[in-house]
Design an enzyme around this catalytic site. Structure first.
Site, PDB file in Angstrom:
ATOM      1  N   LYS A   4       1.112  -1.016   0.046  1.00 52.64           N
ATOM      2  CA  LYS A   4       0.180  -0.149   0.263  1.00 52.64           C
ATOM      3  C   LYS A   4       0.599   1.147   0.323  1.00 52.64           C
ATOM      4  CE  LYS A   4      -0.412   0.143   5.095  1.00 52.64           C
ATOM      5  NZ  LYS A   4      -1.390  -0.558   6.494  1.00 52.64           N
ATOM      6  N   TYR A  21      14.776  29.933   7.586  1.00 54.49           N
ATOM      7  CA  TYR A  21      13.547  31.040   8.097  1.00 54.49           C
ATOM      8  C   TYR A  21      13.243  31.261  10.081  1.00 54.49           C
ATOM      9  CZ  TYR A  21      11.409  30.509   3.588  1.00 54.49           C
ATOM     10  OH  TYR A  21      11.052  30.520   2.618  1.00 54.49           O
TER      11      TYR A  21
HETATM   12  C1  LIG Z   1      -0.565  -1.592   7.034  1.00 55.18           C
HETATM   13  C2  LIG Z   1      -1.140  -2.843   7.466  1.00 55.18           C
HETATM   14  C3  LIG Z   1      -0.224  -4.087   7.083  1.00 55.18           C
HETATM   15  C4  LIG Z   1       1.540  -4.148   7.251  1.00 55.18           C
HETATM   16  O1  LIG Z   1       1.669  -3.792   9.155  1.00 55.18           O
HETATM   17  P1  LIG Z   1       3.870  -3.892   9.248  1.00 55.18           P
HETATM   18  O2  LIG Z   1       3.338  -2.717  10.565  1.00 55.18           O
HETATM   19  O3  LIG Z   1       3.953  -2.256   8.069  1.00 55.18           O
HETATM   20  O4  LIG Z   1       4.186  -4.714   8.583  1.00 55.18           O
HETATM   21  C5  LIG Z   1      -0.674  -5.334   7.818  1.00 55.18           C
HETATM   22  N1  LIG Z   1      -2.346  -5.842   7.474  1.00 55.18           N
HETATM   23  C6  LIG Z   1      -2.912  -4.434   7.324  1.00 55.18           C
HETATM   24  C7  LIG Z   1      -4.042  -4.825   7.787  1.00 55.18           C
HETATM   25  C8  LIG Z   1      -2.423  -3.025   7.108  1.00 55.18           C
HETATM   26  O5  LIG Z   1      -3.191  -1.706   7.668  1.00 55.18           O
END
Ligand SMILES: *Cc1c(COP(=O)(O)O)cnc(C)c1O
Length: 377
Positions: free
Chosen positions: A51, A272
């Site tokens: 993702k 800044y």
């Molecule tokens: C993002 C996510 C993962 C992966 O999590 P990590 O901590 O990056 O390994 C697995 N399952 C679900 C449902 C997620 O949303």
């Protein structure tokens, strides 16, 4: 460590394609991380969570490399990510949409051969309806909320879901899943609580296999593995468990070009707001990356970059496109216009930088900008 990657620490003037730095993604290290996680969960299998463009590292490149390595299960968050990734992978790779489907996306999902994670009774009913109208048994995964209160079928709806599945067999449930809220904290009581709840779910739905562990969950032990683990951050080299040595290999390296150097006297204001005032004669360098490139503004007057292994503190506020560093610790002339400093690499991990910024590794990776020359090894 691969020779080419170590060599790239040497000062380098030429910047390909006009970029302000090099973002190197080591696909071989990614694959070794995948192998390591697969070995730990065996005989269960490891999926890949890709993702958010594979946590900012490029979903297409990452997914293809992991497919070659034997991965066949890919999880994205949003349906649009699945639509984009689907044509990149062969037909025997399955893409799952963790957030499930928004109303109206069912036909496109069925058409695209994408598997929704069903998070509610309403979604299950809609997917059943789509199955019936297409005269096809459409695949799906059922997600149950075991105590995170974010996504998934709540406990009070479990019996209605069971009843639905008993009376209508039009959806092909591939497995059931849940997600851990505190898997990176080995000592958290929430892990045991969620495991106990997941066991209750599994007893109520004994016909299905279970997917449970994310990266942290993989390191909580075999009880958490189910048949399919879902690592994300550990694949990309982030620490799966907080407070212990990171067993994963670094995947990302970031070097940024110096665009100007100067020497200022005591009392000079830097950046800044003039929030940093030099305490003595100071040599400064300005590097070509700022918060628009993923160096968080919370690194203002905190954290550092490295050159030749020497720590060079960030001074003043991080700007949109540039950041100023104190190079007084280096021998005069060691670093100059066009030199490349290490932001992520041998001396600074993603977790180190995140810690200095008061963030988590996930935020650093997913914020990495698109003005660097990206190279995949
Ligand atoms: C993002 C996510 C993962 C992966 O999590 P990590 O901590 O990056 O390994 C697995 N399952 C679900 C449902 C997620 O949303």
């Amino acid at each position: 460590m691969d020779g080419g990657i170590v060599d790239s620490l040497a000062p380098k003037l030429a910047i390909d394609s006009g970029a302000c730095g090099y973002l190197t993604i080591d696909l071989a290290a990614l694959c070794r991380n995948y192998d390591k996680l697969s070995t730990i969960v065996a005989p269960a299998r490891a999926a890949a969570v890709v993702k958010a463009d594979s946590y900012g590292l490029g979903a297409n490149q990452v997914s293809k490399a992991l497919y070659e390595r034997g991965c066949r299960h890919f999880f994205v968050a949003h349906f649009i990510e699945a639509l984009r990734l689907r044509p990149q992978l062969r037909g025997d790779a399955t893409i799952f949409v963790l957030n499930g489907l928004l109303p109206g996306n069912e036909a496109a999902c069925a058409d695209g051969g994408i598997v929704p994670v069903i998070n509610s009774l309403q979604q299950l009913r809609q997917w059943s309806e789509m199955s019936r109208s297409l005269h096809r048994r459409l695949p799906a995964v059922l997600q149950f909320d075991t105590g995170m209160s974010r996504l998934g079928i709540p406990p009070e709806d479990r019996s209605a879901v069971a009843a639905h599945l008993q009376t209508s067999d039009d959806v092909d449930i591939l497995f059931i899943m849940s997600h851990l809220a505190s898997a990176d904290e080995t000592d958290s009581r929430q892990n045991g609580d969620q495991l106990a709840e997941m066991c209750r779910v599994a007893t109520e739905f004994p016909q299905y296999d279970v997917s449970f562990a994310n990266s942290g969950g993989i390191f909580l032990g075999g009880d958490f593995h189910g048949v399919l683990a879902r690592p994300g951050i550990a694949l990309y080299g982030g620490a799966p468990t907080s407070g212990v040595a990171n067993p994963m290999e670094a995947v990302v390296r970031l070097e940024v070009a110096v665009v100007q150097t100067r020497t200022v006297l005591e009392g000079a204001r830097v950046g800044y707001g003039g929030v940093h005032v030099t305490k003595g004669k100071t040599r400064l360098a300005t590097i070509a990356a700022g918060y628009a490139d993923g160096l968080p503004r919370s690194l203002s007057d905190r954290g550092a970059v490295y050159y030749d292994g020497v720590r060079l503190p960030i001074v003043g506020r991080v700007s949109m496109d540039s950041t100023t560093i104190d190079i007084s610790a280096l021998p005069e002339g060691a670093l100059s216009f066009g030199s490349m400093v290490e932001v992520l690499g041998d001396h600074q991990t993603v977790d180190d930088l995140a810690c200095d910024a008061g963030l988590i590794s996930y935020e650093i990776l997913t914020s990495l900008g698109h003005r660097f020359h990206r190279q995949y090894r």
